[in-house]
Scaffold this motif. Structure first.
Motif, PDB file in Angstrom:
ATOM      1  N   ARG A   2       0.673  -1.188   0.039  1.00 63.80           N
ATOM      2  CA  ARG A   2       0.185   0.033  -0.133  1.00 63.80           C
ATOM      3  C   ARG A   2       0.881   1.218   0.026  1.00 63.80           C
ATOM      4  N   THR A   3       1.989   1.141   0.652  1.00 60.72           N
ATOM      5  CA  THR A   3       2.923   2.342   0.599  1.00 60.72           C
ATOM      6  C   THR A   3       3.538   2.632  -0.509  1.00 60.72           C
ATOM      7  N   VAL A   4       3.806   1.613  -1.390  1.00 64.25           N
ATOM      8  CA  VAL A   4       4.487   2.002  -2.650  1.00 64.25           C
ATOM      9  C   VAL A   4       3.186   2.625  -3.609  1.00 64.25           C
ATOM     10  N   LYS A   5       2.072   2.007  -3.353  1.00 71.32           N
ATOM     11  CA  LYS A   5       0.868   2.605  -4.354  1.00 71.32           C
ATOM     12  C   LYS A   5       0.848   4.145  -3.950  1.00 71.32           C
ATOM     13  N   GLY A  10       1.317   9.705  -5.217  1.00 68.04           N
ATOM     14  CA  GLY A  10       1.903  11.179  -4.890  1.00 68.04           C
ATOM     15  C   GLY A  10       2.790  11.692  -5.938  1.00 68.04           C
ATOM     16  N   ILE A  11       3.615  10.790  -6.621  1.00 70.60           N
ATOM     17  CA  ILE A  11       4.364  11.175  -7.559  1.00 70.60           C
ATOM     18  C   ILE A  11       3.693  11.679  -8.916  1.00 70.60           C
ATOM     19  N   ALA A  15       3.461  15.299 -10.432  1.00 69.96           N
ATOM     20  CA  ALA A  15       3.925  15.532 -11.991  1.00 69.96           C
ATOM     21  C   ALA A  15       2.841  16.276 -12.517  1.00 69.96           C
ATOM     22  N   LEU A  16       1.498  15.795 -12.420  1.00 68.08           N
ATOM     23  CA  LEU A  16       0.476  16.501 -13.243  1.00 68.08           C
ATOM     24  C   LEU A  16       0.306  17.910 -12.808  1.00 68.08           C
ATOM     25  N   ALA A  17       0.552  18.287 -11.396  1.00 61.02           N
ATOM     26  CA  ALA A  17       0.400  19.674 -10.870  1.00 61.02           C
ATOM     27  C   ALA A  17       1.727  20.535 -11.723  1.00 61.02           C
ATOM     28  N   ILE A  18       2.874  20.043 -11.935  1.00 61.23           N
ATOM     29  CA  ILE A  18       3.904  20.905 -12.513  1.00 61.23           C
ATOM     30  C   ILE A  18       3.428  20.872 -13.901  1.00 61.23           C
ATOM     31  N   LEU A  19       3.103  19.727 -14.628  1.00 57.68           N
ATOM     32  CA  LEU A  19       2.765  19.864 -16.171  1.00 57.68           C
ATOM     33  C   LEU A  19       1.640  20.818 -16.269  1.00 57.68           C
ATOM     34  N   SER A  20       0.800  20.871 -15.441  1.00 60.76           N
ATOM     35  CA  SER A  20      -0.296  22.059 -15.706  1.00 60.76           C
ATOM     36  C   SER A  20       0.215  23.294 -15.587  1.00 60.76           C
ATOM     37  N   TYR A  21       1.136  23.533 -14.365  1.00 58.05           N
ATOM     38  CA  TYR A  21       1.471  24.881 -14.274  1.00 58.05           C
ATOM     39  C   TYR A  21       2.220  25.350 -15.576  1.00 58.05           C
ATOM     40  N   PHE A  22       3.136  24.450 -16.152  1.00 59.05           N
ATOM     41  CA  PHE A  22       3.769  25.012 -17.360  1.00 59.05           C
ATOM     42  C   PHE A  22       2.904  24.910 -18.597  1.00 59.05           C
TER      43      PHE A  22
END
Length: 129
Positions: A2-5, A10-11, A15-22
């Motif tokens: 579960r921790t790995v999931k 989270g990653i 990544a989607l938040a950073i992509l959306s910003y750019f």
């Protein structure tokens, strides 16, 4: 397991938040002044408004030049498009306010510069100083 999931999820979210910003954030804001040289609605499937502003200027040898600045206008900016069309017909000087994007998406426009506001000044002929 579960921790790995959770770490993977989270990653992906970061990544989607950073992509959306750019893709949707602004790199800079500013304005440019001149006369509208061209405004057209372009595209095969998805139409965008693309224009050129003649910003004028004087080169190092003293001759007048006509550098053009390319810009885009979002389809939803109906009032801005109308003001640009009117200024192109009358030859009035305009001050265009724009937001520069990090990247452009083909369905939004061809340039990274999106005009969102127009101020016009009537053209009183060529003024010499």
């Amino acid at each position: 397991m579960r921790t790995v999931k959770f770490i993977f999820l989270g990653i992906v979210i970061i990544a989607l938040a950073i992509l959306s910003y750019f893709l949707f954030g602004n790199y800079s804001e500013g304005n440019r002044a001149g006369t509208i040289a061209k405004l057209s609605r372009r595209g095969v499937l998805i139409k965008t408004y693309e224009g050129q502003l003649n910003i004028g200027g004087i080169s190092t040898d003293g001759s007048h030049t006509s550098p053009l600045w390319d810009f885009s206008v979002s389809n939803g900016e109906k009032e801005v498009i109308k003001q640009l069309e009117d200024a192109a017909l009358t030859g009035d000087h305009v001050k265009l306010y724009y937001k520069e994007k990090f990247y452009t998406l083909s369905w939004r426009g061809e340039t990274k510069y999106f005009v969102y506001k127009v101020e016009t000044a009537p053209n009183h002929g060529n003024r010499t100083q």
